[in-house]
Scaffold this motif. Sequence first.
Motif, PDB file in Angstrom:
ATOM      1  N   GLY A  54       0.872  -1.220  -0.054  1.00  0.00           N
ATOM      2  CA  GLY A  54       0.055  -0.120   0.046  1.00  0.00           C
ATOM      3  C   GLY A  54       0.821   1.317  -0.137  1.00  0.00           C
ATOM      4  O   GLY A  54       2.058   1.321   0.108  1.00  0.00           O
ATOM      5  N   ILE A  55       0.205   2.416  -0.058  1.00  0.00           N
ATOM      6  CA  ILE A  55       0.760   3.813   0.069  1.00  0.00           C
ATOM      7  C   ILE A  55      -0.122   4.499   0.785  1.00  0.00           C
ATOM      8  O   ILE A  55      -1.389   4.409   0.645  1.00  0.00           O
ATOM      9  CB  ILE A  55       0.871   4.348  -1.425  1.00  0.00           C
ATOM     10  CG1 ILE A  55       1.628   3.557  -2.311  1.00  0.00           C
ATOM     11  CG2 ILE A  55       1.340   5.741  -1.386  1.00  0.00           C
ATOM     12  CD1 ILE A  55       1.739   4.329  -3.768  1.00  0.00           C
ATOM     13  N   SER A  95      -3.660   7.313  -1.853  1.00  0.00           N
ATOM     14  CA  SER A  95      -3.453   6.193  -0.656  1.00  0.00           C
ATOM     15  C   SER A  95      -4.406   5.074  -1.274  1.00  0.00           C
ATOM     16  O   SER A  95      -5.213   4.979  -1.686  1.00  0.00           O
ATOM     17  CB  SER A  95      -3.962   6.826   0.485  1.00  0.00           C
ATOM     18  OG  SER A  95      -2.912   8.036   0.963  1.00  0.00           O
ATOM     19  N   ARG A  96      -3.739   3.922  -0.745  1.00  0.00           N
ATOM     20  CA  ARG A  96      -4.308   2.819  -1.028  1.00  0.00           C
ATOM     21  C   ARG A  96      -3.727   1.458  -0.151  1.00  0.00           C
ATOM     22  O   ARG A  96      -2.970   1.567   0.401  1.00  0.00           O
ATOM     23  CB  ARG A  96      -4.082   2.295  -2.533  1.00  0.00           C
ATOM     24  CG  ARG A  96      -2.665   2.091  -2.586  1.00  0.00           C
ATOM     25  CD  ARG A  96      -2.095   2.025  -4.159  1.00  0.00           C
ATOM     26  NE  ARG A  96      -2.029   3.325  -4.406  1.00  0.00           N
ATOM     27  CZ  ARG A  96      -1.463   3.985  -5.743  1.00  0.00           C
ATOM     28  NH1 ARG A  96      -1.130   3.000  -6.483  1.00  0.00           N
ATOM     29  NH2 ARG A  96      -1.553   5.096  -6.014  1.00  0.00           N
ATOM     30  N   ILE A  97      -4.578   0.482  -0.173  1.00  0.00           N
ATOM     31  CA  ILE A  97      -4.248  -0.885   0.435  1.00  0.00           C
ATOM     32  C   ILE A  97      -4.562  -2.031  -0.629  1.00  0.00           C
ATOM     33  O   ILE A  97      -5.711  -1.818  -1.193  1.00  0.00           O
ATOM     34  CB  ILE A  97      -4.674  -1.175   1.809  1.00  0.00           C
ATOM     35  CG1 ILE A  97      -3.951  -2.304   2.304  1.00  0.00           C
ATOM     36  CG2 ILE A  97      -6.394  -1.117   2.087  1.00  0.00           C
ATOM     37  CD1 ILE A  97      -4.385  -2.797   3.737  1.00  0.00           C
ATOM     38  N   GLY A  98      -3.805  -2.856  -1.043  1.00  0.00           N
ATOM     39  CA  GLY A  98      -4.017  -3.759  -1.756  1.00  0.00           C
ATOM     40  C   GLY A  98      -3.473  -5.344  -1.726  1.00  0.00           C
ATOM     41  O   GLY A  98      -2.647  -5.351  -0.566  1.00  0.00           O
ATOM     42  N   SER A 157      -9.428   7.854   1.131  1.00  0.00           N
ATOM     43  CA  SER A 157      -9.265   9.345   1.342  1.00  0.00           C
ATOM     44  C   SER A 157      -8.459   9.673   2.606  1.00  0.00           C
ATOM     45  O   SER A 157      -9.133   9.028   3.675  1.00  0.00           O
ATOM     46  CB  SER A 157     -10.469  10.129   1.264  1.00  0.00           C
ATOM     47  OG  SER A 157     -11.391   9.817   0.180  1.00  0.00           O
ATOM     48  N   MET A 158      -7.518  10.105   2.699  1.00  0.00           N
ATOM     49  CA  MET A 158      -6.650  10.272   4.016  1.00  0.00           C
ATOM     50  C   MET A 158      -7.276  11.417   4.688  1.00  0.00           C
ATOM     51  O   MET A 158      -6.880  11.422   6.169  1.00  0.00           O
ATOM     52  CB  MET A 158      -5.158  10.747   3.648  1.00  0.00           C
ATOM     53  CG  MET A 158      -4.366   9.408   3.071  1.00  0.00           C
ATOM     54  SD  MET A 158      -4.177   8.192   4.242  1.00  0.00           S
ATOM     55  CE  MET A 158      -3.313   8.943   5.829  1.00  0.00           C
ATOM     56  N   ASP A 159      -8.083  12.383   4.038  1.00  0.00           N
ATOM     57  CA  ASP A 159      -8.682  13.572   5.034  1.00  0.00           C
ATOM     58  C   ASP A 159      -9.632  12.976   5.963  1.00  0.00           C
ATOM     59  O   ASP A 159      -9.895  13.296   7.146  1.00  0.00           O
ATOM     60  CB  ASP A 159      -9.080  14.519   4.077  1.00  0.00           C
ATOM     61  CG  ASP A 159     -10.246  14.230   3.127  1.00  0.00           C
ATOM     62  OD1 ASP A 159     -10.216  13.006   2.801  1.00  0.00           O
ATOM     63  OD2 ASP A 159     -11.014  14.931   2.571  1.00  0.00           O
ATOM     64  N   THR A 160     -10.454  12.038   5.763  1.00  0.00           N
ATOM     65  CA  THR A 160     -11.631  11.390   6.439  1.00  0.00           C
ATOM     66  C   THR A 160     -11.529   9.986   6.657  1.00  0.00           C
ATOM     67  O   THR A 160     -12.214   9.215   7.426  1.00  0.00           O
ATOM     68  CB  THR A 160     -12.950  11.685   5.527  1.00  0.00           C
ATOM     69  OG1 THR A 160     -13.159  11.127   4.421  1.00  0.00           O
ATOM     70  CG2 THR A 160     -12.896  13.172   5.517  1.00  0.00           C
ATOM     71  N   GLY A 194     -16.049   5.677  -5.336  1.00  0.00           N
ATOM     72  CA  GLY A 194     -17.572   5.593  -5.117  1.00  0.00           C
ATOM     73  C   GLY A 194     -18.042   4.698  -3.927  1.00  0.00           C
ATOM     74  O   GLY A 194     -19.011   4.090  -3.967  1.00  0.00           O
ATOM     75  N   GLY A 195     -17.138   4.250  -3.135  1.00  0.00           N
ATOM     76  CA  GLY A 195     -17.271   3.696  -2.017  1.00  0.00           C
ATOM     77  C   GLY A 195     -17.018   2.175  -2.415  1.00  0.00           C
ATOM     78  O   GLY A 195     -17.410   1.338  -1.241  1.00  0.00           O
ATOM     79  N   ARG A 196     -16.451   1.707  -3.488  1.00  0.00           N
ATOM     80  CA  ARG A 196     -16.191   0.233  -3.803  1.00  0.00           C
ATOM     81  C   ARG A 196     -15.088  -0.209  -2.824  1.00  0.00           C
ATOM     82  O   ARG A 196     -14.132   0.560  -2.581  1.00  0.00           O
ATOM     83  CB  ARG A 196     -15.748   0.177  -5.160  1.00  0.00           C
ATOM     84  CG  ARG A 196     -17.176   0.427  -5.978  1.00  0.00           C
ATOM     85  CD  ARG A 196     -16.960   0.142  -7.661  1.00  0.00           C
ATOM     86  NE  ARG A 196     -16.347   1.485  -8.156  1.00  0.00           N
ATOM     87  CZ  ARG A 196     -16.287   1.682  -9.316  1.00  0.00           C
ATOM     88  NH1 ARG A 196     -16.960   0.763 -10.053  1.00  0.00           N
ATOM     89  NH2 ARG A 196     -16.006   2.959  -9.945  1.00  0.00           N
ATOM     90  N   MET A 197     -15.379  -1.418  -2.403  1.00  0.00           N
ATOM     91  CA  MET A 197     -14.067  -2.087  -1.626  1.00  0.00           C
ATOM     92  C   MET A 197     -12.861  -2.047  -2.335  1.00  0.00           C
ATOM     93  O   MET A 197     -11.840  -1.841  -1.694  1.00  0.00           O
ATOM     94  CB  MET A 197     -14.638  -3.406  -1.254  1.00  0.00           C
ATOM     95  CG  MET A 197     -13.613  -4.209  -0.273  1.00  0.00           C
ATOM     96  SD  MET A 197     -13.144  -3.476   1.379  1.00  0.00           S
ATOM     97  CE  MET A 197     -14.656  -4.493   2.055  1.00  0.00           C
ATOM     98  N   PHE A 198     -13.097  -2.345  -3.570  1.00  0.00           N
ATOM     99  CA  PHE A 198     -11.609  -2.637  -4.379  1.00  0.00           C
ATOM    100  C   PHE A 198     -11.859  -1.911  -5.763  1.00  0.00           C
ATOM    101  O   PHE A 198     -11.776  -2.305  -6.626  1.00  0.00           O
ATOM    102  CB  PHE A 198     -11.355  -4.006  -4.416  1.00  0.00           C
ATOM    103  CG  PHE A 198     -11.050  -4.978  -3.308  1.00  0.00           C
ATOM    104  CD1 PHE A 198      -9.886  -4.472  -2.746  1.00  0.00           C
ATOM    105  CD2 PHE A 198     -12.031  -5.848  -3.131  1.00  0.00           C
ATOM    106  CE1 PHE A 198      -9.616  -5.271  -1.300  1.00  0.00           C
ATOM    107  CE2 PHE A 198     -11.506  -6.655  -1.781  1.00  0.00           C
ATOM    108  CZ  PHE A 198     -10.700  -6.216  -0.932  1.00  0.00           C
ATOM    109  N   GLY A 199     -12.060  -0.511  -5.436  1.00  0.00           N
ATOM    110  CA  GLY A 199     -12.411   0.252  -6.570  1.00  0.00           C
ATOM    111  C   GLY A 199     -11.190   0.866  -7.430  1.00  0.00           C
ATOM    112  O   GLY A 199     -11.138   1.110  -8.571  1.00  0.00           O
ATOM    113  N   ARG A 200      -9.950   0.523  -6.892  1.00  0.00           N
ATOM    114  CA  ARG A 200      -8.591   0.806  -7.704  1.00  0.00           C
ATOM    115  C   ARG A 200      -8.379  -0.323  -8.698  1.00  0.00           C
ATOM    116  O   ARG A 200      -7.933  -0.171  -9.759  1.00  0.00           O
ATOM    117  CB  ARG A 200      -7.538   1.179  -7.015  1.00  0.00           C
ATOM    118  CG  ARG A 200      -7.673   2.220  -6.115  1.00  0.00           C
ATOM    119  CD  ARG A 200      -6.274   2.742  -5.514  1.00  0.00           C
ATOM    120  NE  ARG A 200      -5.135   2.772  -6.176  1.00  0.00           N
ATOM    121  CZ  ARG A 200      -4.850   3.704  -7.124  1.00  0.00           C
ATOM    122  NH1 ARG A 200      -5.396   4.870  -6.878  1.00  0.00           N
ATOM    123  NH2 ARG A 200      -3.816   3.772  -7.799  1.00  0.00           N
TER     124      ARG A 200
END
Length: 366
Positions: free
Chosen positions: A34-35, A65-68, A90-93, A99-105
Motif C-alpha cells: 500500500g501507499i 493512498s491505497r491498500i492492496g 481518502s486520507m482526510d476522512t 464511489g465507496g467500492r471495496m476494491f475500486g482501484r
Amino acid sequence: MKSILSSAAALACGLAAATSVTSAHAQTSVQVYGIVDSGIAHLTNVNNAGDSNTKVPTLTSSFPSRIGFKGTEDLGGGLQAFFVLENGLSMDTGAQQQGGRMFGRAANVGLKGAWGQLTLGRQNNMTYISGLKTDVLGPNLFAIGSIDPYLPNARSDNAIGYMGNFGGFVLGATWSFGRDASNAGGPAATNCGGEVAGNSKACRQYTGLLGYETKAWGVTASYDRMYGNTGAGGGLTSSDNTDIRTTVNGYLMIGPTKIGGGVIDRETNAATGQVESLLWYLGVSHPVNNFVFDLQAAARNTKNSDSDVTMLVARLNYALSKRTVVYTAVGRMDNDGASAVALDAGGTVGVGKTQNGVMLGLRHHF
C-alpha cells in the motif's frame, strides 16, 4: 472505516491461509502492499470572490493512498495465474474512494506467460498505461490530472485486457462491456454500467496501445473510445454518444535525467454538442542523491473557444528512506475566458481566474 479494515484483515488472513495450504502443490505468493500519503495544501482564488483555502486534500497528494492484495501461482511451463485487489481511501476522512467500492482501484484475475498477460475484471486501461513512463508528476495533486481528471483514473469495469512486450515492442488493449457502474466513483465514473440486453453498444469501451520502450527512450500511442447510454453523465446520454481520446507520449533519458511529454487529442460527441480539445504536457525529472526535482508545463486548447488553460508545477521530493518520502510542490493554473480548472485535483477555482498553490506532504510505502 472500521468495517473496511475488518474486511481487509479477514481477507488477508484468508489469503495467508490459502497460501499455506497450496504451497505444497504449487509455488504461490501473496503480497499485502500500500501507499499512505497525505499533506496540506493552500490555494488562492478558490471561488469567484477570490478567497483562499487551506486544506488536507481528498483525492490525492503525491500519490492516491491505497491498500492492496496481489498474488501469483506458478502453473508450470512458464504460465502463472495472478490476481489484484486494490482499495483506494481518502486520507482526510478515511472514507473509501471510487464511489465507496471495496476494491475500486483494481479487482481482477488473469494469466500471464511469454505470450503476454490476459486480465479479467476492473482494471487500468491503455489510456492510463500510455502515460506511466512519460508523465513525471503522475497523479500528483497539482498535475495534468487536474486539467483532465480522467487521465490518472482511466479504469474500466467489466473488462478484458491484454498486455504484451516483445523485445521492446509493447502491445495492449482492453474491451469493456460496461465501462463504469458507479455514478460517484471519481472522474471516470459516469453511471454507465452497460451490459444492456438488445443494446450491446451501451456503455461499451475499448482502448488500444502500441509502443516501443527501452531504458534510454520510448514512445507510445493509445486510442480510447467510450460510448454512453440513458442516464449516463458527461452528456453521453445515448449509446450513439462517444468520448474519444488519442494520445502520443514519449520519454528520453539523459543520464539520470528523464524528459517526458505527450499530447492528448479529445473529441466528445455528446447530447449537448461536439467539443474538441488538445492537451499537451512536457516535464523533466532529475535526481540528486536523496532528492528528486520534477518540473512540468501543460496546456489545453479547446477548439472554437477562448476557454483555454495553462499550468506550471514544480515539485521537490526527499527520500528519508527507501519507503518514506517528504515532498513539497508549488503550482500555477491560468484560466482564460470561461475556464474554471482548479490547480488541485478535485478542487475549485473562480471562473477565468489564475490560481496559485503550495503543498507539503509525507508519503510512506509498505
